[in-house]
Design a protein around this motif. Sequence first.
Motif, short mmCIF file in Angstrom:
data_model
loop_
_atom_site.label_atom_id
_atom_site.label_comp_id
_atom_site.label_asym_id
_atom_site.label_seq_id
_atom_site.Cartn_x
_atom_site.Cartn_y
_atom_site.Cartn_z
N THR A 90 0.83 -1.20 0.00
CA THR A 90 0.00 0.00 0.00
C THR A 90 0.86 1.25 0.00
OG1 THR A 90 -1.79 -1.14 1.17
CG2 THR A 90 -1.78 1.27 1.27
N ALA A 91 1.89 1.27 0.85
CA ALA A 91 2.77 2.44 0.93
C ALA A 91 3.47 2.69 -0.40
CB ALA A 91 3.80 2.26 2.05
N ARG A 92 3.98 1.64 -1.02
CA ARG A 92 4.70 1.81 -2.29
C ARG A 92 3.76 2.30 -3.39
NH1 ARG A 92 9.67 0.53 -2.84
NH2 ARG A 92 9.53 -0.06 -5.03
N SER A 93 2.52 1.83 -3.39
CA SER A 93 1.57 2.28 -4.41
C SER A 93 1.24 3.76 -4.25
CB SER A 93 0.29 1.44 -4.38
OG SER A 93 -0.48 1.74 -3.23
N ARG A 94 1.44 4.29 -3.07
CA ARG A 94 1.18 5.71 -2.79
C ARG A 94 2.46 6.54 -2.83
NH1 ARG A 94 -2.68 5.06 2.53
NH2 ARG A 94 -4.43 4.08 1.46
N GLY A 95 3.60 5.89 -3.08
CA GLY A 95 4.88 6.59 -3.09
C GLY A 95 5.36 6.96 -1.71
N GLU A 96 4.95 6.20 -0.71
CA GLU A 96 5.30 6.49 0.68
C GLU A 96 6.26 5.43 1.22
OE1 GLU A 96 1.46 6.50 2.51
OE2 GLU A 96 0.93 8.45 1.67
N GLY A 97 6.89 5.74 2.34
CA GLY A 97 7.78 4.80 2.99
C GLY A 97 7.07 4.07 4.11
N VAL A 98 7.76 3.11 4.68
CA VAL A 98 7.24 2.34 5.82
C VAL A 98 8.21 2.55 6.98
CG1 VAL A 98 6.62 0.05 6.69
CG2 VAL A 98 6.20 0.63 4.29
N TYR A 99 7.64 2.78 8.14
CA TYR A 99 8.43 3.07 9.33
C TYR A 99 8.06 2.09 10.43
CZ TYR A 99 9.22 7.23 6.66
OH TYR A 99 9.56 8.08 5.65
N CYS A 100 9.04 1.80 11.27
CA CYS A 100 8.84 0.86 12.36
C CYS A 100 9.17 1.56 13.67
CB CYS A 100 9.76 -0.34 12.16
SG CYS A 100 9.59 -1.61 13.41
N TRP A 101 8.20 1.62 14.55
CA TRP A 101 8.36 2.23 15.86
C TRP A 101 8.67 1.10 16.84
CZ3 TRP A 101 4.90 1.70 20.16
CH2 TRP A 101 5.18 2.56 21.23
N VAL A 102 9.73 1.26 17.60
CA VAL A 102 10.16 0.22 18.53
C VAL A 102 10.20 0.81 19.93
CG1 VAL A 102 12.01 -1.40 19.12
CG2 VAL A 102 11.58 -0.82 16.73
N ALA A 103 9.55 0.13 20.85
CA ALA A 103 9.54 0.57 22.25
C ALA A 103 10.29 -0.45 23.08
CB ALA A 103 8.12 0.70 22.76
N GLN A 104 11.12 0.03 23.96
CA GLN A 104 11.84 -0.86 24.87
C GLN A 104 10.87 -1.34 25.93
OE1 GLN A 104 15.44 0.73 26.45
NE2 GLN A 104 15.55 -0.76 28.07
N ASP A 105 10.96 -2.63 26.22
CA ASP A 105 10.14 -3.23 27.28
C ASP A 105 10.65 -2.67 28.61
OD1 ASP A 105 8.89 -4.80 29.18
OD2 ASP A 105 9.14 -6.64 28.04
N SER A 106 9.79 -1.98 29.35
CA SER A 106 10.21 -1.37 30.61
C SER A 106 10.66 -2.40 31.64
CB SER A 106 9.08 -0.51 31.18
OG SER A 106 7.95 -1.32 31.47
#
Length: 111
Positions: A90-106
């Motif tokens: 979907t992102a590529r068809s819109r010319g957008e990138g994909v991002y990954c949010w990573v949270a450290q386990d407290s």
Amino acid sequence: MIEWECLLADGHFDALVDAGEPRFVAGQEDDGCVVFALSPRLSATLAAAEQPELERAATAWSRRRKEDGEIIDGEVAKSILSGLAALAGTARSRGEGVYCWVAQDSRRRPK
């Protein structure tokens, strides 16, 4: 993300790290959260991947994590990679990138 690129796009760990992949986008040291951008190559590979290829990669990913003491159920791994592949398409068809949010386990944070 590096493992995914190694498994799906024949990336090599050291070469990816040397190339600055995954690209760091944002982060806060206070809470351990960071955002990375999927490489264009990984995004393209995911977008074009067929289900059997995603399933093989998910199985290998789950096995690698288990060897390092981290349990990721095979079905969960398949669901993650399948969902990510759909998102990348979907992102590529819109010319957008994909991002990954990573949270450290407290619970794992040093005291």
